[in-house]
Design a protein around this motif. Structure first.
Motif, mmCIF file in Angstrom:
data_model
loop_
_atom_site.group_PDB
_atom_site.id
_atom_site.type_symbol
_atom_site.label_atom_id
_atom_site.label_comp_id
_atom_site.label_asym_id
_atom_site.label_seq_id
_atom_site.Cartn_x
_atom_site.Cartn_y
_atom_site.Cartn_z
ATOM 1 N N PHE A 5 -5.713 2.184 -4.150
ATOM 2 C CA PHE A 5 -4.410 2.515 -4.728
ATOM 3 C C PHE A 5 -4.219 4.024 -4.638
ATOM 4 C CE2 PHE A 5 -5.490 -1.463 -6.852
ATOM 5 C CZ PHE A 5 -4.314 -2.180 -6.713
ATOM 6 N N VAL A 6 -3.065 4.437 -4.103
ATOM 7 C CA VAL A 6 -2.793 5.860 -3.905
ATOM 8 C C VAL A 6 -1.455 6.206 -4.537
ATOM 9 C CG1 VAL A 6 -2.594 7.711 -2.212
ATOM 10 C CG2 VAL A 6 -3.984 5.690 -1.672
ATOM 11 N N ASP A 7 -1.503 7.041 -5.558
ATOM 12 C CA ASP A 7 -0.277 7.458 -6.250
ATOM 13 C C ASP A 7 -0.612 8.695 -7.076
ATOM 14 O OD1 ASP A 7 2.134 7.625 -7.811
ATOM 15 O OD2 ASP A 7 2.395 5.472 -7.575
ATOM 16 N N ASP A 8 0.316 9.639 -7.170
ATOM 17 C CA ASP A 8 0.088 10.816 -7.994
ATOM 18 C C ASP A 8 0.420 10.558 -9.460
ATOM 19 O OD1 ASP A 8 2.763 10.671 -7.031
ATOM 20 O OD2 ASP A 8 3.111 12.750 -7.603
ATOM 21 N N ASN A 9 1.018 9.402 -9.754
ATOM 22 C CA ASN A 9 1.323 9.009 -11.131
ATOM 23 C C ASN A 9 0.103 8.278 -11.697
ATOM 24 O OD1 ASN A 9 2.115 7.472 -13.401
ATOM 25 N ND2 ASN A 9 4.255 7.591 -12.759
ATOM 26 N N ILE A 48 -4.304 -1.452 1.112
ATOM 27 C CA ILE A 48 -4.056 -0.090 0.632
ATOM 28 C C ILE A 48 -2.633 -0.060 0.096
ATOM 29 C CG2 ILE A 48 -3.896 2.356 1.241
ATOM 30 C CD1 ILE A 48 -5.915 1.770 3.521
ATOM 31 N N PHE A 49 -2.503 0.270 -1.178
ATOM 32 C CA PHE A 49 -1.200 0.399 -1.824
ATOM 33 C C PHE A 49 -0.898 1.886 -1.893
ATOM 34 C CE2 PHE A 49 -2.919 -3.636 -3.036
ATOM 35 C CZ PHE A 49 -1.817 -4.488 -3.025
ATOM 36 N N LEU A 50 0.083 2.320 -1.089
ATOM 37 C CA LEU A 50 0.286 3.737 -0.803
ATOM 38 C C LEU A 50 1.677 4.206 -1.214
ATOM 39 C CD1 LEU A 50 -0.630 6.354 0.654
ATOM 40 C CD2 LEU A 50 0.022 5.268 2.809
ATOM 41 N N ASP A 51 1.718 5.128 -2.160
ATOM 42 C CA ASP A 51 2.983 5.747 -2.566
ATOM 43 C C ASP A 51 3.522 6.548 -1.385
ATOM 44 O OD1 ASP A 51 5.104 6.839 -3.996
ATOM 45 O OD2 ASP A 51 3.854 8.161 -5.208
ATOM 46 N N ALA A 57 1.751 15.063 1.025
ATOM 47 C CA ALA A 57 2.013 14.364 2.284
ATOM 48 C C ALA A 57 3.062 13.277 2.095
ATOM 49 C CB ALA A 57 0.731 13.738 2.816
ATOM 50 N N ASP A 58 3.636 12.883 3.200
ATOM 51 C CA ASP A 58 4.541 11.743 3.244
ATOM 52 C C ASP A 58 3.691 10.502 3.497
ATOM 53 O OD1 ASP A 58 6.258 9.664 4.367
ATOM 54 O OD2 ASP A 58 7.786 11.205 4.592
ATOM 55 N N GLY A 59 3.830 9.494 2.675
ATOM 56 C CA GLY A 59 3.039 8.280 2.814
ATOM 57 C C GLY A 59 3.182 7.616 4.170
ATOM 58 N N ARG A 60 4.335 7.780 4.814
ATOM 59 C CA ARG A 60 4.516 7.202 6.158
ATOM 60 C C ARG A 60 3.584 7.858 7.161
ATOM 61 N NH1 ARG A 60 10.703 7.423 4.600
ATOM 62 N NH2 ARG A 60 9.883 9.422 3.955
ATOM 63 N N GLU A 61 3.392 9.167 7.042
ATOM 64 C CA GLU A 61 2.473 9.881 7.934
ATOM 65 C C GLU A 61 1.029 9.471 7.655
ATOM 66 O OE1 GLU A 61 3.265 14.034 7.465
ATOM 67 O OE2 GLU A 61 5.364 13.809 8.062
ATOM 68 N N ILE A 62 0.692 9.310 6.392
ATOM 69 C CA ILE A 62 -0.655 8.880 6.018
ATOM 70 C C ILE A 62 -0.921 7.482 6.577
ATOM 71 C CG2 ILE A 62 -2.183 8.297 4.083
ATOM 72 C CD1 ILE A 62 -1.682 11.319 4.448
ATOM 73 N N CYS A 63 0.043 6.595 6.465
ATOM 74 C CA CYS A 63 -0.086 5.245 7.005
ATOM 75 C C CYS A 63 -0.376 5.301 8.504
ATOM 76 C CB CYS A 63 1.186 4.442 6.727
ATOM 77 S SG CYS A 63 1.167 2.747 7.356
ATOM 78 N N MET A 80 4.510 1.825 -1.714
ATOM 79 C CA MET A 80 5.007 1.769 -3.090
ATOM 80 C C MET A 80 6.041 2.878 -3.231
ATOM 81 S SD MET A 80 1.575 1.070 -5.382
ATOM 82 C CE MET A 80 0.942 2.741 -5.207
ATOM 83 N N THR A 81 7.204 2.516 -3.722
ATOM 84 C CA THR A 81 8.273 3.510 -3.824
ATOM 85 C C THR A 81 9.287 3.140 -4.894
ATOM 86 O OG1 THR A 81 9.973 4.692 -2.587
ATOM 87 C CG2 THR A 81 9.641 2.381 -2.010
ATOM 88 N N GLY A 82 9.936 4.143 -5.390
ATOM 89 C CA GLY A 82 11.064 3.954 -6.282
ATOM 90 C C GLY A 82 12.378 4.201 -5.564
#
Length: 115
Positions: A5-9, A48-51, A57-63, A80-82
């Motif tokens: 799980f990847v999130d800054d929250n 992998i649950f990726l914000d 970084a942008d999660g799309r680039e990390i993906c 994962m996004t709002g």
């Protein structure tokens, strides 16, 4: 299953980890893109649950970087996004699906149960 799980929250992460471990899964967490890449390139994850909005970084680039090589390149990667605009244009990414925040228990379970 081995989950990342990847999130800054941190509150969001704690909730997701509690649910996943309660369902019997192994979990790891990262709070930014660098931490995610370090884990995903050294360990094999099934999901992998990726914000998509990380502080470094942008999660799309990390993906995309995870998909190029390493033990987690074949993991199902869930965005994962709002941001509802991401959801509407999600066909243009390398993600295997998305979860719109706030994430419901049912939505998370769906991604944990499907192969």
């Amino acid at each position: 299953m081995n989950l990342l799980f990847v999130d800054d929250n941190r509150a969001c992460l704690e909730t997701l980890v509690d649910i996943a471990t309660g369902l019997g899964h192994e979990t790891a967490v990262a709070h930014d893109g660098a931490g995610c890449l370090a884990l995903a390139t050294s360990e094999r994850f099934d999901r992998i649950f990726l914000d998509i909005s990380l502080p470094d970084a942008d999660g799309r680039e990390i993906c995309s970087q995870i998909r190029t090589a390493g033990p987690s390149r074949d993991a199902r990667i869930i965005a994962m996004t709002g941001h509802t605009d991401f959801v509407e244009g999600s066909g243009e990414t390398e993600f295997d699906g998305f979860l719109l925040k706030p994430i419901s228990l049912q939505a998370l379970e769906l991604f944990l149960l499907t192969r």
